[in-house]
Design an enzyme around this catalytic site. Structure first.
Site, mmCIF file in Angstrom:
data_model
loop_
_atom_site.group_PDB
_atom_site.id
_atom_site.type_symbol
_atom_site.label_atom_id
_atom_site.label_comp_id
_atom_site.label_asym_id
_atom_site.label_seq_id
_atom_site.Cartn_x
_atom_site.Cartn_y
_atom_site.Cartn_z
ATOM 1 N N LYS A 51 0.834 -1.205 0.000
ATOM 2 C CA LYS A 51 0.000 0.000 0.000
ATOM 3 C C LYS A 51 0.870 1.256 0.000
ATOM 4 O O LYS A 51 1.952 1.281 0.595
ATOM 5 C CB LYS A 51 -0.919 -0.019 1.229
ATOM 6 N N SER A 126 -9.793 1.919 2.788
ATOM 7 C CA SER A 126 -8.913 2.691 1.923
ATOM 8 C C SER A 126 -7.909 1.849 1.145
ATOM 9 O O SER A 126 -7.225 2.351 0.258
ATOM 10 C CB SER A 126 -8.144 3.718 2.764
ATOM 11 N N SER A 150 -10.190 -0.724 6.862
ATOM 12 C CA SER A 150 -9.604 -0.483 5.539
ATOM 13 C C SER A 150 -8.896 -1.670 4.904
ATOM 14 O O SER A 150 -8.490 -1.591 3.751
ATOM 15 C CB SER A 150 -8.633 0.701 5.598
#
EC number: 6.3.5.7
Length: 449
Positions: A51, A126, A150
């Site tokens: 990420k 996210s 997330s």
């Protein structure tokens, strides 16, 4: 795409060929799951997508924001060092909601990421880029971060497995902070076994993270036991917020768990409205403090200005997106002298109450079964207000507030063919029980990528 377990058996040459294949697939894909140049942090290592809020030395790090354009990470996060120690490589960066503030991966400065199951639907957020890539065959496995769901929510929307470890089990050193008392790095994978392998690789004590638990690295994969019978709590009172497909999948999952020999008991919890209120007071308060460092002076975007005050204002106004600005303002408000007691301290009391409720449930239960989200993946643009987006977190945020481990896995599909995910929640540092229960459920359903 081959699984992580299969990749562990491959020679460096075969892994090199897989990396070439991934680059080709990403270049041809319209999912927008990856951002920037795909760099390989360890030649000969198993490629793991990371990420875009985790530092990988020599790679650009933007957190999906204009304010960090051009910033290159000067060091490796602890999880990257641990990947290297296990023969794994940080391979590419995944798209995300700006500074991890969102549930749809629409707020990224790199553009929105699509759901590989249905491109008209959000992939969740996210960590939407990580989940989209794994579900879409663009990554063997990925790392995400989970502040209020997330990892678990995008995994549920895309049809893969997502594990949020216990707070402190995985080092946060090198993770760009959103809400420091809630953030946790974890794996997004194709199946439960892979989640255990990647979790074992990144877990363990780190002296550079003051909140890191003083526990030895885990060996959950070697100890996996799908035949272990556990007592699992269900929370029927909370289901009134869920849509019909989610409710149906929930009770079908309960039947499957019972048929596998697990004991089911009914429990109740505080109304989820209190979870939402406490969470958004606390996370915005922490965000307003953490994001104060992005000022245009030390790194990232720097606006043209005549004086220091103007530099701060212009750099942050131009660099931050609307959702980030909204949360900074909310956080600054609840921390202000006139409202600190009324909001922030009260939210901390609710957080303590939520933790106590979980402690009470776990006195005679091993796990809790809960939906991950109240609906399947919504269509892009279907959320008209920020509050609607916030309410999508009702089933995930209490786990972060209590600092517990939880794993989301697909249990079926809706009539529209969209993945439906459920989560198993465990006691603090009880990842082994969570993974055992998830493997039992996964094998009973026979539903894995």
């Amino acid at each position: 795409m081959i699984t992580l377990k299969q990749a562990m058996e491959l020679a460096p040459q075969a892994l090199s060929e897989i990396k070439t294949e991934i680059r080709k697939k990403v270049s041809e894909s319209s999912l927008n799951a990856y951002v920037g140049e795909i760099r390989d942090s360890l030649e000969g290592g198993i490629p793991i997508l990371v990420k875009d809020n985790i530092n990988v030395k020599g790679s650009e790090l933007t957190c999906g924001s204009k304010i960090l354009e051009g910033y290159v990470a000067p060091y490796n996060a602890t999880v990257i060092e641990k990947l290297h120690a296990q023969g794994m490589s940080a391979f590419g960066r995944s798209n995300m909601d700006e500074f991890a503030m969102g549930s749809t991966t629409e707020s990224s400065a790199h553009g929105k990421t699509l759901n590989p199951v249905d491109s008209s639907r959000v992939p969740g957020g996210s960590s939407g880029g990580s989940a989209s890539a794994v579900a879409g065959g663009l990554a063997i496995a990925a790392l995400g971060s989970d502040t209020g769901g997330s990892i678990r929510q995008p995994a549920a929307f895309c049809g893969c497995v997502g594990l949020k470890p216990t707070y402190g089990r995985v080092s946060r050193y090198g993770l760009v902070a959103y809400a420091s008392s809630l953030d946790q790095i974890g794996p997004i994978t194709q199946n439960v076994e892979d989640a255990a392998i990647l979790f074992d690789a990144i877990s363990g004590h780190d002296g550079r993270d003051s909140t890191s638990a003083s526990l030895a690295p885990t060996q959950t994969h070697k100890a996996l036991d799908a035949n272990k019978k556990q007592t699992i709590a269900i929370l029927p009172d909370l289901l009134k917020e869920a849509s019909k497909p989610i409710q149906e999948a929930y009770f079908e999952t309960v039947k499957i768990l019972e048929s596998e020999g697990h004991k089911i008991v009914e429990k109740s919890m505080l109304n989820t409205a209190y979870h939402i209120s406490a969470y958004y007071v606390l996370c915005t308060a922490e965000a307003s403090s953490n994001l104060a460092r992005f000022d245009g002076v030390r790194y990232g975007r720097r606006a043209e200005a005549q004086n220091l005050k103007e530099l701060y204002i212009k750099s942050r106004t131009e660099g931050f997106g609307e959702e980030v600005k909204r949360r900074i303002l909310l956080g600054s408000f609840v921390l202000s002298s006139g409202y600190y007691d009324a909001y922030y301290l009260k939210a901390q009391k609710v957080r303590h109450l939520i933790k106590n409720q979980y402690d009470e449930i776990f006195k005679d239960c091993d796990l809790v079964l809960s939906p991950v989200a109240p609906t399947v993946a919504p269509k892009f643009g279907s959320t008209s207000t920020p509050l609607e987006m916030y309410l999508g977190d009702i089933y995930t945020i209490s786990i972060n507030l209590a600092g517990l481990p939880a794993l989301s896995l697909p249990v079926g599909k809706s009539e529209e063919g969209l993945p439906v995910g459920m989560q198993l929640i465990g006691k603090a540092f009880g990842e082994q029980s969570v993974l055992d229960g998830a493997l039992s459920l996964e094998r009973a359903i026979g539903f894995a990528l």
